[in-house]
Design an enzyme around this catalytic site. Sequence first.
Site, short mmCIF file in Angstrom:
data_model
loop_
_atom_site.label_atom_id
_atom_site.label_comp_id
_atom_site.label_asym_id
_atom_site.label_seq_id
_atom_site.Cartn_x
_atom_site.Cartn_y
_atom_site.Cartn_z
N ASP A 93 -22.01 -0.39 -33.75
CA ASP A 93 -20.60 0.05 -33.77
C ASP A 93 -19.68 -1.10 -33.36
O ASP A 93 -20.04 -1.92 -32.52
CB ASP A 93 -20.45 1.25 -32.82
CG ASP A 93 -19.15 2.00 -33.05
OD1 ASP A 93 -18.48 1.77 -34.08
OD2 ASP A 93 -18.79 2.81 -32.18
N HIS A 123 -17.50 -6.04 -41.20
CA HIS A 123 -18.81 -5.59 -41.70
C HIS A 123 -19.66 -6.79 -42.14
O HIS A 123 -20.87 -6.80 -41.95
CB HIS A 123 -18.62 -4.61 -42.87
CG HIS A 123 -17.98 -3.32 -42.46
ND1 HIS A 123 -18.37 -2.61 -41.35
CD2 HIS A 123 -16.95 -2.60 -43.00
CE1 HIS A 123 -17.62 -1.51 -41.23
NE2 HIS A 123 -16.75 -1.49 -42.21
N SER A 158 -23.67 9.93 -42.91
CA SER A 158 -23.23 10.87 -43.95
C SER A 158 -21.71 11.08 -43.86
O SER A 158 -21.07 11.41 -44.85
CB SER A 158 -23.98 12.21 -43.84
OG SER A 158 -24.15 12.58 -42.50
N GLU A 159 -21.14 10.84 -42.68
CA GLU A 159 -19.69 10.99 -42.51
C GLU A 159 -18.93 9.74 -42.98
O GLU A 159 -17.73 9.80 -43.26
CB GLU A 159 -19.35 11.25 -41.03
CG GLU A 159 -19.79 12.62 -40.51
CD GLU A 159 -21.29 12.77 -40.29
OE1 GLU A 159 -21.95 11.74 -39.96
OE2 GLU A 159 -21.83 13.88 -40.48
N ARG A 195 -14.65 7.33 -45.49
CA ARG A 195 -13.82 6.12 -45.33
C ARG A 195 -13.16 5.75 -46.66
O ARG A 195 -13.61 6.19 -47.72
CB ARG A 195 -14.68 4.98 -44.81
CG ARG A 195 -15.15 5.26 -43.40
CD ARG A 195 -15.79 4.06 -42.74
NE ARG A 195 -16.15 4.40 -41.38
CZ ARG A 195 -16.41 3.53 -40.42
NH1 ARG A 195 -16.35 2.23 -40.68
NH2 ARG A 195 -16.73 3.91 -39.21
N LEU A 249 -43.52 -5.31 -38.31
CA LEU A 249 -42.33 -4.60 -37.84
C LEU A 249 -41.94 -3.57 -38.89
O LEU A 249 -41.80 -3.91 -40.07
CB LEU A 249 -41.16 -5.59 -37.64
CG LEU A 249 -39.78 -4.96 -37.40
CD1 LEU A 249 -39.72 -4.25 -36.05
CD2 LEU A 249 -38.68 -6.02 -37.45
N ARG A 303 -21.60 7.91 -27.55
CA ARG A 303 -21.92 9.11 -28.34
C ARG A 303 -23.15 8.82 -29.19
O ARG A 303 -23.44 7.66 -29.49
CB ARG A 303 -20.81 9.39 -29.37
CG ARG A 303 -19.50 9.78 -28.87
CD ARG A 303 -18.60 10.18 -30.04
NE ARG A 303 -18.12 9.00 -30.78
CZ ARG A 303 -17.06 8.29 -30.45
NH1 ARG A 303 -16.36 8.62 -29.39
NH2 ARG A 303 -16.69 7.25 -31.17
N GLU A 347 -34.15 6.91 -23.84
CA GLU A 347 -33.16 6.37 -22.92
C GLU A 347 -31.93 5.98 -23.74
O GLU A 347 -32.07 5.54 -24.89
CB GLU A 347 -33.71 5.12 -22.21
CG GLU A 347 -34.89 5.41 -21.31
CD GLU A 347 -34.54 6.32 -20.13
OE1 GLU A 347 -33.42 6.20 -19.60
OE2 GLU A 347 -35.38 7.16 -19.77
C1 FPP Z 1 -19.63 0.84 -37.46
O1 FPP Z 1 -18.52 0.03 -37.09
C2 FPP Z 1 -20.38 0.17 -38.49
C3 FPP Z 1 -20.62 0.69 -39.75
C4 FPP Z 1 -20.11 2.00 -40.16
C5 FPP Z 1 -21.35 -0.07 -40.76
C6 FPP Z 1 -22.57 -0.81 -40.29
C7 FPP Z 1 -22.83 -1.88 -41.26
C8 FPP Z 1 -23.21 -3.14 -40.97
C9 FPP Z 1 -23.54 -3.57 -39.62
C10 FPP Z 1 -23.26 -4.17 -42.02
C11 FPP Z 1 -24.39 -4.26 -42.96
C12 FPP Z 1 -25.67 -3.58 -42.59
C13 FPP Z 1 -26.85 -3.88 -43.19
C14 FPP Z 1 -28.06 -3.09 -42.86
C15 FPP Z 1 -27.01 -4.99 -44.13
P1 FPP Z 1 -17.07 0.59 -37.38
O2 FPP Z 1 -16.64 0.12 -38.70
O3 FPP Z 1 -17.03 2.07 -37.21
O4 FPP Z 1 -16.27 -0.12 -36.23
P2 FPP Z 1 -14.98 0.41 -35.47
O5 FPP Z 1 -15.41 1.64 -34.70
O6 FPP Z 1 -14.62 -0.74 -34.59
O7 FPP Z 1 -13.95 0.70 -36.51
#
Ligand code: FPP
Length: 244
Positions: free
Chosen positions: A22, A39, A68-69, A73, A133, A196, A209
């Site tokens: 996150d 991202h 799924s949510e 976006r 892994l 969360r 944990e």
């Molecule tokens: C949450 O941060 C992150 C995501 C919803 C996307 C996760 C994706 C990646 C880490 C990139 C690529 C992944 C792979 C497996 C190649 P957010 O956008 O909700 O951040 P914020 O809460 O600060 O807005």
Amino acid sequence: MGIVNKNDLTPNLLRHVAIIMDGNGRWASKRSMSRLKGHEQGAKAVREAIKGCRELGIPFLTLFAFSSENWKRPDEEVNHLMGLFRYFIKRELAELKTAGVKVNFIGNINKLPRDVQDLVKLAASETSHNTDLVLTIALSYGSQAEIVNSARKLAALVQSGDMSVEDITEASLAAALDTVGIPDPDFVLRTSGEKRLSNFLLWQCAYSELIFQDVLWPDFNRDCLEKAIEEYYSRCRRYGAVSV
Ligand code: FPP
């Protein structure tokens, strides 16, 4: 850090790390960049996490990449994320294959664009023989939907007469989840300071944990992973019993 040597006789031996990645958006906003850049940097941190787990001898890593949510976006962001998954699999597959990583996906894969579905299937089949892994990527994943699907599979078996109601147990329900064959996470790490679970592995995390770090996901590195592991080993897991 000698994870396996140090702990192979202890009951809390670390086998499975699950991560809620996150903070990509906030990382970008802090730099006046678009969320998409966040991202992209987040994808680099994914490589760090995989490399770290491989080098530390942790056999299972699960990453929450798209919930799924997250379909709610803006289209531009969803399309960019799909592009990143596409790019990641194409670019990393050969290396993951030779590095002994078995790539596995959980979630409603059928909702992904057709070519991403094909890449996901290719990555899983090309690495299916690997054992060092097990990397599970949760894509279009929601834990409540996963539990409902599991219940439906069991209900269908009962309806067809292939299973009795008494056979619906914690073990049979768990065996019908997407995560069958993967041990429950020892710890779930969430970055960005939020505290969360956000519909991630709710059944599987019953005794995990929970570790929260203030770092935004794109800044996640080996040091953060080692700190989380250290915190995990400082906890006393009792599973509802008393300490020995
Ligand atoms: C949450 O941060 C992150 C995501 C919803 C996307 C996760 C994706 C990646 C880490 C990139 C690529 C992944 C792979 C497996 C190649 P957010 O956008 O909700 O951040 P914020 O809460 O600060 O807005």
